[in-house]
Design an enzyme around this catalytic site. Structure first.
Site, PDB file in Angstrom:
ATOM      1  N   THR A 172       0.835  -1.198   0.000  1.00 34.50           N
ATOM      2  CA  THR A 172       0.000   0.000   0.000  1.00 34.50           C
ATOM      3  C   THR A 172       0.873   1.252   0.000  1.00 34.50           C
ATOM      4  O   THR A 172       2.100   1.158  -0.155  1.00 34.50           O
ATOM      5  CB  THR A 172      -1.027  -0.069   1.162  1.00 34.50           C
ATOM      6  OG1 THR A 172      -1.927   1.026   1.031  1.00 34.50           O
ATOM      7  CG2 THR A 172      -0.362  -0.030   2.525  1.00 34.50           C
ATOM      8  N   LYS A 196       3.541   1.299  -3.965  1.00 35.16           N
ATOM      9  CA  LYS A 196       2.992   0.529  -5.100  1.00 35.16           C
ATOM     10  C   LYS A 196       3.876   0.608  -6.358  1.00 35.16           C
ATOM     11  O   LYS A 196       3.970  -0.355  -7.111  1.00 35.16           O
ATOM     12  CB  LYS A 196       1.566   0.964  -5.408  1.00 35.16           C
ATOM     13  CG  LYS A 196       0.580   0.537  -4.321  1.00 35.16           C
ATOM     14  CD  LYS A 196      -0.852   0.885  -4.666  1.00 35.16           C
ATOM     15  CE  LYS A 196      -1.767   0.547  -3.495  1.00 35.16           C
ATOM     16  NZ  LYS A 196      -3.174   0.818  -3.780  1.00 35.16           N
ATOM     17  N   GLY A 243      -3.348  10.320 -10.230  1.00 33.37           N
ATOM     18  CA  GLY A 243      -2.221   9.823  -9.438  1.00 33.37           C
ATOM     19  C   GLY A 243      -2.221   8.306  -9.438  1.00 33.37           C
ATOM     20  O   GLY A 243      -2.853   7.659 -10.287  1.00 33.37           O
ATOM     21  N   ARG A 271      -6.792  18.032 -11.903  1.00 30.53           N
ATOM     22  CA  ARG A 271      -6.379  19.423 -11.676  1.00 30.53           C
ATOM     23  C   ARG A 271      -5.208  19.769 -12.591  1.00 30.53           C
ATOM     24  O   ARG A 271      -5.207  20.784 -13.264  1.00 30.53           O
ATOM     25  CB  ARG A 271      -6.016  19.579 -10.198  1.00 30.53           C
ATOM     26  CG  ARG A 271      -5.613  20.952  -9.783  1.00 30.53           C
ATOM     27  CD  ARG A 271      -5.401  21.003  -8.289  1.00 30.53           C
ATOM     28  NE  ARG A 271      -4.378  20.064  -7.816  1.00 30.53           N
ATOM     29  CZ  ARG A 271      -4.042  19.895  -6.543  1.00 30.53           C
ATOM     30  NH1 ARG A 271      -4.665  20.589  -5.606  1.00 30.53           N
ATOM     31  NH2 ARG A 271      -3.105  19.039  -6.196  1.00 30.53           N
ATOM     32  N   ASP A 276      -2.128  17.673 -17.611  1.00 31.59           N
ATOM     33  CA  ASP A 276      -1.055  16.943 -18.324  1.00 31.59           C
ATOM     34  C   ASP A 276      -0.913  15.504 -17.803  1.00 31.59           C
ATOM     35  O   ASP A 276      -0.614  14.584 -18.561  1.00 31.59           O
ATOM     36  CB  ASP A 276       0.280  17.699 -18.221  1.00 31.59           C
ATOM     37  CG  ASP A 276       0.665  17.998 -16.782  1.00 31.59           C
ATOM     38  OD1 ASP A 276      -0.209  18.442 -16.013  1.00 31.59           O
ATOM     39  OD2 ASP A 276       1.824  17.761 -16.414  1.00 31.59           O
ATOM     40  N   LYS A 277      -1.173  15.310 -16.504  1.00 29.96           N
ATOM     41  CA  LYS A 277      -1.058  13.951 -15.951  1.00 29.96           C
ATOM     42  C   LYS A 277      -2.174  13.051 -16.480  1.00 29.96           C
ATOM     43  O   LYS A 277      -1.960  11.873 -16.778  1.00 29.96           O
ATOM     44  CB  LYS A 277      -1.087  13.992 -14.417  1.00 29.96           C
ATOM     45  CG  LYS A 277       0.288  14.376 -13.852  1.00 29.96           C
ATOM     46  CD  LYS A 277       0.218  14.835 -12.410  1.00 29.96           C
ATOM     47  CE  LYS A 277      -0.045  13.720 -11.430  1.00 29.96           C
ATOM     48  NZ  LYS A 277      -0.090  14.249 -10.029  1.00 29.96           N
ATOM     49  N   TYR A 319     -12.264   5.735   2.235  1.00 31.17           N
ATOM     50  CA  TYR A 319     -13.298   5.225   3.124  1.00 31.17           C
ATOM     51  C   TYR A 319     -13.017   5.734   4.532  1.00 31.17           C
ATOM     52  O   TYR A 319     -11.936   6.244   4.823  1.00 31.17           O
ATOM     53  CB  TYR A 319     -13.345   3.693   3.103  1.00 31.17           C
ATOM     54  CG  TYR A 319     -12.064   3.032   3.534  1.00 31.17           C
ATOM     55  CD1 TYR A 319     -11.091   2.732   2.600  1.00 31.17           C
ATOM     56  CD2 TYR A 319     -11.815   2.736   4.872  1.00 31.17           C
ATOM     57  CE1 TYR A 319      -9.892   2.147   2.981  1.00 31.17           C
ATOM     58  CE2 TYR A 319     -10.635   2.152   5.271  1.00 31.17           C
ATOM     59  CZ  TYR A 319      -9.675   1.858   4.318  1.00 31.17           C
ATOM     60  OH  TYR A 319      -8.490   1.303   4.702  1.00 31.17           O
TER      61      TYR A 319
HETATM   62  P1  ATR Z   1      -2.592   8.657  -4.950  1.00 27.71           P
HETATM   63  O1  ATR Z   1      -1.588   7.567  -4.906  1.00 27.71           O
HETATM   64  O2  ATR Z   1      -3.537   8.706  -3.775  1.00 27.71           O
HETATM   65  O3  ATR Z   1      -3.312   8.730  -6.250  1.00 27.71           O
HETATM   66  P2  ATR Z   1      -1.011  10.894  -5.805  1.00 27.71           P
HETATM   67  O4  ATR Z   1      -0.317  10.031  -6.809  1.00 27.71           O
HETATM   68  O5  ATR Z   1      -0.220  11.873  -5.004  1.00 27.71           O
HETATM   69  O6  ATR Z   1      -1.762  10.012  -4.744  1.00 27.71           O
HETATM   70  O7  ATR Z   1      -2.193  11.648  -6.572  1.00 27.71           O
HETATM   71  C1  ATR Z   1      -3.068  12.507  -5.907  1.00 27.71           C
HETATM   72  C2  ATR Z   1      -4.187  12.909  -6.857  1.00 27.71           C
HETATM   73  O8  ATR Z   1      -5.123  13.712  -6.142  1.00 27.71           O
HETATM   74  C3  ATR Z   1      -3.734  13.744  -8.035  1.00 27.71           C
HETATM   75  O9  ATR Z   1      -4.579  13.492  -9.136  1.00 27.71           O
HETATM   76  C4  ATR Z   1      -3.928  15.177  -7.508  1.00 27.71           C
HETATM   77  O10 ATR Z   1      -4.070  16.162  -8.503  1.00 27.71           O
HETATM   78  P3  ATR Z   1      -2.749  16.843  -9.166  1.00 27.71           P
HETATM   79  O11 ATR Z   1      -2.184  15.824 -10.097  1.00 27.71           O
HETATM   80  O12 ATR Z   1      -3.257  18.059  -9.851  1.00 27.71           O
HETATM   81  O13 ATR Z   1      -1.835  17.146  -8.000  1.00 27.71           O
HETATM   82  C5  ATR Z   1      -5.234  14.986  -6.791  1.00 27.71           C
HETATM   83  N1  ATR Z   1      -5.507  16.010  -5.758  1.00 27.71           N
HETATM   84  C6  ATR Z   1      -5.050  16.054  -4.489  1.00 27.71           C
HETATM   85  N2  ATR Z   1      -5.553  17.117  -3.836  1.00 27.71           N
HETATM   86  C7  ATR Z   1      -6.386  17.768  -4.697  1.00 27.71           C
HETATM   87  C8  ATR Z   1      -7.229  18.917  -4.629  1.00 27.71           C
HETATM   88  N3  ATR Z   1      -7.329  19.647  -3.505  1.00 27.71           N
HETATM   89  N4  ATR Z   1      -7.934  19.272  -5.730  1.00 27.71           N
HETATM   90  C9  ATR Z   1      -7.845  18.548  -6.851  1.00 27.71           C
HETATM   91  N5  ATR Z   1      -7.074  17.440  -6.998  1.00 27.71           N
HETATM   92  C10 ATR Z   1      -6.360  17.043  -5.933  1.00 27.71           C
END
Ligand code: ATR
Length: 274
Positions: free
Chosen positions: A62, A66, A129, A152, A155-156, A222
């Site tokens: 986890t 990962k 993400g 947000r 590009d990702k 959750y």
């Molecule tokens: P995880 O492994 O939980 O997916 P991560 O790889 O850090 O964690 O990805 C977090 C995701 O939550 C991303 O899509 C992030 O958006 P960005 O790529 O723009 O950073 C999104 N995220 C986190 N907080 C956010 C917020 N307040 N508003 C919109 N998107 C958010």
């Protein structure tokens, strides 16, 4: 000898996986031990190596390991390759097999437990993400009529579309990436929140139009009602948190390791009571 398994993460104390796997083992009368192991942030590979030497059969992985788990393996399932991340490792004579059961877990929870079929539906995946990457390919395989990834940082989302398109043998015209602003006026039958915004109780800048009539709004988190879930509820959607996905991804891993599929309903109810 009792077969040994574990979940590795950092932090790990709140993991429900040991309880879930213990319940599965009891129910299917499998002799196994399953524990939670904290790995140092720079010590994932060393932790896995120690477990292999101690005769463990496999591990779940986890946050935040990962991607490291995928990198450590030398054999891969298709769904792990598509995700580029692994939540399940199996140790065999040839080394380490990487798999990813998160996508199968969410698809099963949505289709089987919540009774929303995905085929022919418009699906919105919010976030780009690790959590979103893990579920993209199984969601596509469930044949939605449209699958839009919105993030947000757009590009990702675009990179995710390109990667899965490059891996696919045919064109995926129904798969698109977009910004939150682009969602204005669009509506979806199933909306999945795969962002970590809920962790900090942050609102997502998503329009209310996305929730179609009879929409299922699914938050992969959750244990709390996120602002996303609240917004979905206010707009008439049926709302689910990710507890079912947690139990179903565990059932998928258990099936992979033990060759027997556990029943999840009773386990889900027990875990929810905790
Ligand atoms: P995880 O492994 O939980 O997916 P991560 O790889 O850090 O964690 O990805 C977090 C995701 O939550 C991303 O899509 C992030 O958006 P960005 O790529 O723009 O950073 C999104 N995220 C986190 N907080 C956010 C917020 N307040 N508003 C919109 N998107 C958010």
């Amino acid at each position: 000898m009792t077969d040994k398994y574990a979940v590795i993460g950092n932090p790990i104390t709140h993991s429900k996986s040991p309880l879930i796997h213990a319940a599965f083992a009891k129910q299917t009368q499998q002799a196994l031990r399953y524990e939670a192991i904290l790995a140092p942030l720079d010590g994932f590979a060393a932790t896995v190596q120690t477990l292999i030497e101690q005769g463990y059969k496999g591990v779940n992985v986890t946050v935040p390991f990962k991607f490291a788990a995928f990198a450590l393996a030398n054999q891969y399932s298709d769904r792990a390759t598509a995700a580029g991340a692994a939540n399940t490792l199996t140790f065999n004579a040839q080394g380490i097999v990487a798999d990813n059961t998160d996508g199968a877990g969410i698809v099963r929870d949505i289709e089987h437990n919540l009774r929303h079929s995905i085929i022919g539906k418009r699906v919105l995946l919010i976030g780009a993400g690790g959590a979103a990457e893990g579920v993209l390919q199984p969601l596509l395989a469930a044949q939605p009529s449209a699958l839009v990834i919105s993030n947000r940082s757009v590009d990702k989302a675009q990179r995710m579309v390109k990667k899965i398109t490059d891996l696919s043998s045919h064109t995926l015209t129904h798969l698109q990436a977009c910004t939150f602003e682009d969602l204005q006026g669009q509506s979806f039958d199933i909306v999945i929140n795969a962002t970590s915004a809920g962790l900090s109780d942050s609102d997502l800048a998503i329009p209310n139009s996305i929730f179609a009539k009879n929409c299922l709004a699914y938050d992969m988190m959750y244990g709390r009602e996120t602002p996303f879930m609240q917004q979905a509820k206010d707009n008439g959607a049926e709302v689910s948190d990710g507890l079912g996905m947690l139990v179903e991804q565990a059932a998928e891993a258990f099936t992979l390791w033990r060759g027997v599929r556990p029943e999840t309903q009773a386990v889900m109810q027990d875990i929810r009571k905790l």
